[in-house]
Design a protein around this motif. Structure first.
Motif, PDB file in Angstrom:
ATOM      1  N   VAL A 176      47.267  33.029  44.327  1.00 36.34           N
ATOM      2  CA  VAL A 176      47.525  32.177  43.170  1.00 36.34           C
ATOM      3  C   VAL A 176      46.234  31.672  42.542  1.00 36.34           C
ATOM      4  N   ALA A 177      45.268  31.287  43.361  1.00 33.66           N
ATOM      5  CA  ALA A 177      43.996  30.776  42.829  1.00 33.66           C
ATOM      6  C   ALA A 177      43.288  31.839  41.992  1.00 33.66           C
ATOM      7  N   LEU A 178      43.240  33.057  42.507  1.00 37.56           N
ATOM      8  CA  LEU A 178      42.581  34.143  41.783  1.00 37.56           C
ATOM      9  C   LEU A 178      43.334  34.474  40.496  1.00 37.56           C
ATOM     10  N   LEU A 179      44.652  34.573  40.589  1.00 40.19           N
ATOM     11  CA  LEU A 179      45.459  34.920  39.421  1.00 40.19           C
ATOM     12  C   LEU A 179      45.358  33.853  38.334  1.00 40.19           C
ATOM     13  N   SER A 180      45.317  32.599  38.754  1.00 43.84           N
ATOM     14  CA  SER A 180      45.210  31.507  37.778  1.00 43.84           C
ATOM     15  C   SER A 180      43.925  31.613  36.976  1.00 43.84           C
ATOM     16  N   ARG A 181      42.827  31.895  37.676  1.00 47.41           N
ATOM     17  CA  ARG A 181      41.556  32.062  36.984  1.00 47.41           C
ATOM     18  C   ARG A 181      41.573  33.291  36.074  1.00 47.41           C
ATOM     19  N   MET A 182      42.226  34.358  36.528  1.00 50.02           N
ATOM     20  CA  MET A 182      42.320  35.560  35.708  1.00 50.02           C
ATOM     21  C   MET A 182      43.072  35.284  34.407  1.00 50.02           C
ATOM     22  N   VAL A 183      44.162  34.536  34.501  1.00 52.78           N
ATOM     23  CA  VAL A 183      44.942  34.196  33.301  1.00 52.78           C
ATOM     24  C   VAL A 183      44.091  33.378  32.334  1.00 52.78           C
ATOM     25  N   TRP A 184      43.332  32.421  32.869  1.00 51.61           N
ATOM     26  CA  TRP A 184      42.459  31.619  32.015  1.00 51.61           C
ATOM     27  C   TRP A 184      41.370  32.484  31.384  1.00 51.61           C
ATOM     28  N   ASP A 185      40.789  33.383  32.155  1.00 52.91           N
ATOM     29  CA  ASP A 185      39.744  34.261  31.624  1.00 52.91           C
ATOM     30  C   ASP A 185      40.299  35.150  30.517  1.00 52.91           C
ATOM     31  N   ILE A 186      41.540  35.596  30.682  1.00 53.35           N
ATOM     32  CA  ILE A 186      42.184  36.396  29.634  1.00 53.35           C
ATOM     33  C   ILE A 186      42.361  35.570  28.367  1.00 53.35           C
ATOM     34  N   TYR A 187      42.784  34.325  28.554  1.00 49.29           N
ATOM     35  CA  TYR A 187      42.950  33.426  27.409  1.00 49.29           C
ATOM     36  C   TYR A 187      41.644  33.312  26.622  1.00 49.29           C
ATOM     37  N   LEU A 188      40.551  33.074  27.333  1.00 48.73           N
ATOM     38  CA  LEU A 188      39.261  32.930  26.663  1.00 48.73           C
ATOM     39  C   LEU A 188      38.811  34.227  25.999  1.00 48.73           C
ATOM     40  N   SER A 189      38.985  35.339  26.702  1.00 51.66           N
ATOM     41  CA  SER A 189      38.509  36.616  26.161  1.00 51.66           C
ATOM     42  C   SER A 189      39.235  36.970  24.862  1.00 51.66           C
ATOM     43  N   ASN A 190      40.489  36.590  24.755  1.00 56.24           N
ATOM     44  CA  ASN A 190      41.241  36.884  23.530  1.00 56.24           C
ATOM     45  C   ASN A 190      40.738  36.087  22.332  1.00 56.24           C
TER      46      ASN A 190
END
Length: 218
Positions: free
Chosen positions: A172-186
């Protein structure tokens, strides 16, 4: 004589309270004006080019009034960042509050986040740029401002595990950061490719489908 002194003291205390409250209200109003001026200037010029003098001018007050509320430009920037992250956290929370799949809830959070920032995208760009060059102690505080957003994403993922949609061992910790990183990259798409909410929403939904697909319960 004693009674007179007590009454006089009580009267003085009663009369002083409105003055104290007025001072507090005035200081709060000054702080709001300074923050709004700083917010606009950081968005227009970025962190380095924005000066306290120009922020004070934008707020219609002296530099002394700015320093009466903030120690320096870095503290002022952090205050703006904190306010922006609080608003973004509220948007994410509202966006995921739907009865839907884990993927759809995450996509709803991202879409709500884009609605929140697209009208002042230059400010987000300034914040991201500043985050690469700020001192370590400032970076720690910025991470604290971001924590509520990450927590919201984590809660959606945890709910997905509880419903049996995601694997029990999902990180969950890794996935949460991945979702946030996707948000920023978009946001780069919005800044450099002129993507609006019409393009970002379906794109984010597809990305969340991919993220969740790798974690589906067997």
């Amino acid at each position: 004589m004693t009674d007179t002194v007590v009454v006089a003291a009580a009267t003085t205390e009663t009369e002083s309270k409105p003055r104290v409250n007025r001072r507090q209200v005035a200081k709060a109003r000054t702080r709001i004006k300074v923050l709004e001026a700083a917010r606009n200037l950081f968005a227009e010029r970025g962190y380095d080019a924005a000066t306290i003098r120009d922020i004070a001018k934008g707020a219609g007050m002296s530099t002394g009034a700015v320093f009466a509320n903030f120690q320096d430009k870095a503290e002022l920037f952090e205050a703006v960042f904190s306010d922006e992250m609080a608003a973004l956290s509220e948007a994410f929370t509202a966006g995921v509050a739907i009865e839907a799949s884990t993927s759809a809830r995450l996509a709803g959070g991202l879409a709500a986040g884009y609605h929140q920032v697209l009208d002042h995208l230059p400010l987000m760009q300034a914040m991201v740029a500043r985050s690469w060059f700020q001192p370590e102690d400032s970076d720690k505080r910025v991470r604290e401002f971001l924590a509520p957003v990450i927590t919201t994403i984590s809660e959606v993922l945890q709910a997905g595990i509880a419903k049996g949609e995601l694997r029990q061992d999902a990180d969950v910790a890794l996935l949460s950061r991945m979702v946030w990183d996707i948000y920023l990259s978009n946001l780069r798409r919005a800044a450099f490719d002129n993507w609006g909410i019409e393009e970002l929403t379906p794109h984010a939904a597809k990305q969340m489908d991919v993220v969740v697909a790798g974690q589906l319960a067997k």
